[in-house]
Each structure stands twice: as structure tokens, then as C-alpha cells.
Design a protein around this motif. Sequence first.
Motif, PDB file in Angstrom:
ATOM      1  N   LEU A  13      44.965  13.895   1.350  1.00 39.99           N
ATOM      2  CA  LEU A  13      45.869  14.864   1.952  1.00 39.99           C
ATOM      3  C   LEU A  13      45.112  15.870   2.799  1.00 39.99           C
ATOM      4  O   LEU A  13      44.011  16.281   2.448  1.00 39.99           O
ATOM      5  N   PRO A  14      45.712  16.293   3.911  1.00 36.58           N
ATOM      6  CA  PRO A  14      45.055  17.298   4.755  1.00 36.58           C
ATOM      7  C   PRO A  14      44.834  18.604   3.993  1.00 36.58           C
ATOM      8  O   PRO A  14      45.628  18.975   3.122  1.00 36.58           O
ATOM      9  N   GLU A  15      43.763  19.298   4.335  1.00 36.77           N
ATOM     10  CA  GLU A  15      43.397  20.540   3.653  1.00 36.77           C
ATOM     11  C   GLU A  15      44.529  21.566   3.694  1.00 36.77           C
ATOM     12  O   GLU A  15      44.775  22.269   2.725  1.00 36.77           O
ATOM     13  N   ILE A  16      45.228  21.637   4.804  1.00 32.05           N
ATOM     14  CA  ILE A  16      46.300  22.623   4.945  1.00 32.05           C
ATOM     15  C   ILE A  16      47.428  22.353   3.948  1.00 32.05           C
ATOM     16  O   ILE A  16      48.068  23.271   3.452  1.00 32.05           O
ATOM     17  N   VAL A  17      47.648  21.098   3.597  1.00 31.50           N
ATOM     18  CA  VAL A  17      48.648  20.762   2.584  1.00 31.50           C
ATOM     19  C   VAL A  17      48.149  21.198   1.215  1.00 31.50           C
ATOM     20  O   VAL A  17      48.884  21.826   0.438  1.00 31.50           O
ATOM     21  N   ILE A  18      46.908  20.893   0.908  1.00 31.73           N
ATOM     22  CA  ILE A  18      46.322  21.265  -0.385  1.00 31.73           C
ATOM     23  C   ILE A  18      46.349  22.779  -0.568  1.00 31.73           C
ATOM     24  O   ILE A  18      46.620  23.282  -1.655  1.00 31.73           O
ATOM     25  N   GLU A  19      46.092  23.542   0.499  1.00 33.07           N
ATOM     26  CA  GLU A  19      46.038  24.999   0.408  1.00 33.07           C
ATOM     27  C   GLU A  19      47.414  25.660   0.285  1.00 33.07           C
ATOM     28  O   GLU A  19      47.532  26.729  -0.292  1.00 33.07           O
ATOM     29  N   ASN A  20      48.450  25.034   0.847  1.00 33.78           N
ATOM     30  CA  ASN A  20      49.747  25.702   0.948  1.00 33.78           C
ATOM     31  C   ASN A  20      50.864  25.087   0.114  1.00 33.78           C
ATOM     32  O   ASN A  20      51.954  25.666   0.035  1.00 33.78           O
ATOM     33  N   PHE A  21      50.622  23.934  -0.483  1.00 37.11           N
ATOM     34  CA  PHE A  21      51.663  23.266  -1.249  1.00 37.11           C
ATOM     35  C   PHE A  21      51.143  22.841  -2.610  1.00 37.11           C
ATOM     36  O   PHE A  21      49.977  22.490  -2.757  1.00 37.11           O
ATOM     37  N   ASP A  22      52.037  22.865  -3.585  1.00 40.06           N
ATOM     38  CA  ASP A  22      51.734  22.286  -4.881  1.00 40.06           C
ATOM     39  C   ASP A  22      52.227  20.847  -4.867  1.00 40.06           C
ATOM     40  O   ASP A  22      53.332  20.566  -4.378  1.00 40.06           O
ATOM     41  N   THR A  32      54.698   1.785  -0.917  1.00 41.11           N
ATOM     42  CA  THR A  32      54.866   3.163  -0.461  1.00 41.11           C
ATOM     43  C   THR A  32      54.278   4.175  -1.438  1.00 41.11           C
ATOM     44  O   THR A  32      54.345   3.988  -2.643  1.00 41.11           O
ATOM     45  N   PHE A  33      53.725   5.275  -0.877  1.00 38.40           N
ATOM     46  CA  PHE A  33      53.380   6.470  -1.647  1.00 38.40           C
ATOM     47  C   PHE A  33      54.359   7.566  -1.245  1.00 38.40           C
ATOM     48  O   PHE A  33      54.583   7.806  -0.062  1.00 38.40           O
ATOM     49  N   HIS A  34      54.921   8.241  -2.242  1.00 45.59           N
ATOM     50  CA  HIS A  34      55.800   9.387  -2.009  1.00 45.59           C
ATOM     51  C   HIS A  34      55.147  10.603  -2.658  1.00 45.59           C
ATOM     52  O   HIS A  34      54.972  10.633  -3.876  1.00 45.59           O
ATOM     53  N   PHE A  35      54.774  11.590  -1.834  1.00 49.88           N
ATOM     54  CA  PHE A  35      54.182  12.826  -2.332  1.00 49.88           C
ATOM     55  C   PHE A  35      55.275  13.893  -2.343  1.00 49.88           C
ATOM     56  O   PHE A  35      55.867  14.188  -1.312  1.00 49.88           O
ATOM     57  N   GLN A  36      55.528  14.452  -3.520  1.00 52.03           N
ATOM     58  CA  GLN A  36      56.526  15.512  -3.651  1.00 52.03           C
ATOM     59  C   GLN A  36      55.796  16.848  -3.591  1.00 52.03           C
ATOM     60  O   GLN A  36      54.969  17.146  -4.451  1.00 52.03           O
ATOM     61  N   LEU A  37      56.099  17.639  -2.556  1.00 51.72           N
ATOM     62  CA  LEU A  37      55.381  18.876  -2.284  1.00 51.72           C
ATOM     63  C   LEU A  37      56.327  20.071  -2.303  1.00 51.72           C
ATOM     64  O   LEU A  37      57.428  20.001  -1.771  1.00 51.72           O
ATOM     65  N   GLU A  38      55.860  21.166  -2.904  1.00 53.16           N
ATOM     66  CA  GLU A  38      56.587  22.433  -2.886  1.00 53.16           C
ATOM     67  C   GLU A  38      55.677  23.501  -2.311  1.00 53.16           C
ATOM     68  O   GLU A  38      54.530  23.653  -2.758  1.00 53.16           O
ATOM     69  N   GLU A  39      56.195  24.239  -1.341  1.00 53.25           N
ATOM     70  CA  GLU A  39      55.411  25.316  -0.746  1.00 53.25           C
ATOM     71  C   GLU A  39      55.109  26.370  -1.806  1.00 53.25           C
ATOM     72  O   GLU A  39      55.984  26.749  -2.584  1.00 53.25           O
ATOM     73  N   ARG A  40      53.872  26.817  -1.846  1.00 53.46           N
ATOM     74  CA  ARG A  40      53.459  27.817  -2.833  1.00 53.46           C
ATOM     75  C   ARG A  40      54.112  29.161  -2.560  1.00 53.46           C
ATOM     76  O   ARG A  40      54.482  29.473  -1.432  1.00 53.46           O
ATOM     77  N   PRO A  59      66.678  23.000   1.547  1.00 49.02           N
ATOM     78  CA  PRO A  59      66.806  21.582   1.181  1.00 49.02           C
ATOM     79  C   PRO A  59      65.543  20.802   1.567  1.00 49.02           C
ATOM     80  O   PRO A  59      64.900  21.088   2.583  1.00 49.02           O
ATOM     81  N   GLU A  60      65.223  19.825   0.756  1.00 49.04           N
ATOM     82  CA  GLU A  60      64.036  19.004   0.955  1.00 49.04           C
ATOM     83  C   GLU A  60      64.130  18.226   2.266  1.00 49.04           C
ATOM     84  O   GLU A  60      65.196  17.741   2.631  1.00 49.04           O
ATOM     85  N   ILE A  61      62.984  18.124   2.943  1.00 45.53           N
ATOM     86  CA  ILE A  61      62.887  17.258   4.113  1.00 45.53           C
ATOM     87  C   ILE A  61      61.888  16.159   3.804  1.00 45.53           C
ATOM     88  O   ILE A  61      61.064  16.288   2.899  1.00 45.53           O
ATOM     89  N   GLN A  62      61.971  15.080   4.555  1.00 41.70           N
ATOM     90  CA  GLN A  62      61.053  13.961   4.370  1.00 41.70           C
ATOM     91  C   GLN A  62      60.332  13.711   5.683  1.00 41.70           C
ATOM     92  O   GLN A  62      60.961  13.628   6.732  1.00 41.70           O
ATOM     93  N   TYR A  75      56.019  12.359   2.763  1.00 42.40           N
ATOM     94  CA  TYR A  75      55.961  13.655   2.106  1.00 42.40           C
ATOM     95  C   TYR A  75      57.398  14.132   1.923  1.00 42.40           C
ATOM     96  O   TYR A  75      58.163  14.171   2.875  1.00 42.40           O
ATOM     97  N   HIS A  76      57.735  14.490   0.708  1.00 40.07           N
ATOM     98  CA  HIS A  76      59.029  15.086   0.400  1.00 40.07           C
ATOM     99  C   HIS A  76      58.748  16.572   0.224  1.00 40.07           C
ATOM    100  O   HIS A  76      58.159  16.975  -0.789  1.00 40.07           O
ATOM    101  N   ILE A  77      59.130  17.356   1.220  1.00 38.01           N
ATOM    102  CA  ILE A  77      58.674  18.742   1.322  1.00 38.01           C
ATOM    103  C   ILE A  77      59.799  19.715   1.027  1.00 38.01           C
ATOM    104  O   ILE A  77      60.867  19.638   1.637  1.00 38.01           O
ATOM    105  N   LYS A  78      59.517  20.620   0.103  1.00 36.27           N
ATOM    106  CA  LYS A  78      60.433  21.715  -0.180  1.00 36.27           C
ATOM    107  C   LYS A  78      59.787  22.992   0.341  1.00 36.27           C
ATOM    108  O   LYS A  78      58.778  23.434  -0.194  1.00 36.27           O
ATOM    109  N   ARG A  79      60.392  23.535   1.410  1.00 36.14           N
ATOM    110  CA  ARG A  79      59.876  24.765   2.013  1.00 36.14           C
ATOM    111  C   ARG A  79      60.491  25.965   1.320  1.00 36.14           C
ATOM    112  O   ARG A  79      61.679  26.012   1.056  1.00 36.14           O
ATOM    113  N   ARG A  80      59.650  26.934   1.065  1.00 37.68           N
ATOM    114  CA  ARG A  80      60.081  28.141   0.360  1.00 37.68           C
ATOM    115  C   ARG A  80      60.801  29.080   1.316  1.00 37.68           C
ATOM    116  O   ARG A  80      60.549  29.116   2.500  1.00 37.68           O
ATOM    117  N   ARG A  81      61.721  29.845   0.752  1.00 36.55           N
ATOM    118  CA  ARG A  81      62.351  30.911   1.532  1.00 36.55           C
ATOM    119  C   ARG A  81      62.184  32.213   0.773  1.00 36.55           C
ATOM    120  O   ARG A  81      62.118  32.243  -0.453  1.00 36.55           O
TER     121      ARG A  81
END
Length: 121
Positions: A13-22, A32-40, A59-62, A75-81
Motif C-alpha cells: 500500500l502507498p505510504e499516504i494510505v498507511i499514514e491516513n487510513f486504518d 481479488t484483494f479487497h482492502f477496507q480502509l477508514e480515514e483516521r 458512504p463508502e466508495i470503491q 480499496y473500499h474507502i470510508k472518508r471521515r467527516r
Amino acid sequence: MLDSHASLLKLFLPEIVIENFDIMGVIQDPETFHFQLEERNNTPEEWGGIKVQSKGFFPEIQVQDFPIRGHKVFYHIKRRRWIDTESKKVMYRDWTLVKKGTRMTGEFAAFLKQISQYSPE
């Protein structure tokens, strides 16, 4: 499980993902690989002294990324608000600002651009 594989995931995974997402989970099937990510819950530095409170996720985006070892990658991404505690305005990180001035491949910059196209409403 993820804690024991964290150093391995950092290779993929890119460093920016590791730094900003759990990384909440990784699901693998034969193709397929599915990575479930939540913004820290880290207030973006570009907001300066604005006082905000985390108010869950949009809502989650893919987003599809480049294959890893012949497997499709999603990447299944949940962006924080956040809510500005004074103005009550909903706020979210501008990922186009994050990519400026960082060292990354053109492909990953395009990935960040794709994330930014999903403007939470």
C-alpha cells in the motif's frame, strides 16, 4: 490479524494510505484483494486552529488500483467527516491538497484524484 501483517501490507500500500487510513480488513478471493480502509480521526493540518468534532463517515466508495501478484485490487474507502464546532459546517479532507508536494508515482496521484472526485454531499 492485521497487526501481525502490518509490515507486509506496508509493502503493497502507498505510504499516504498507511499514514491516513486504518486498515479494517483485507478480503482475498482467488482473483481479488479487497482492502477496507477508514480515514483516521486526525484533524487535517491545513485546517489550522479550527475546532472540529468527528461525526462519522460518508458512504463508502470503491476505487480500483493496480493489480498485485495477478489479483485485482479494490480499496473500499470510508472518508471521515467533521463538524466545525462554531459554524456547524460539515468539513472533510481535500485529498487534492494532500497529493501536492508529496513524492509519489503518477499512478497514485491519479488514484488520489479519483478519490477527490467523490465529493461528499
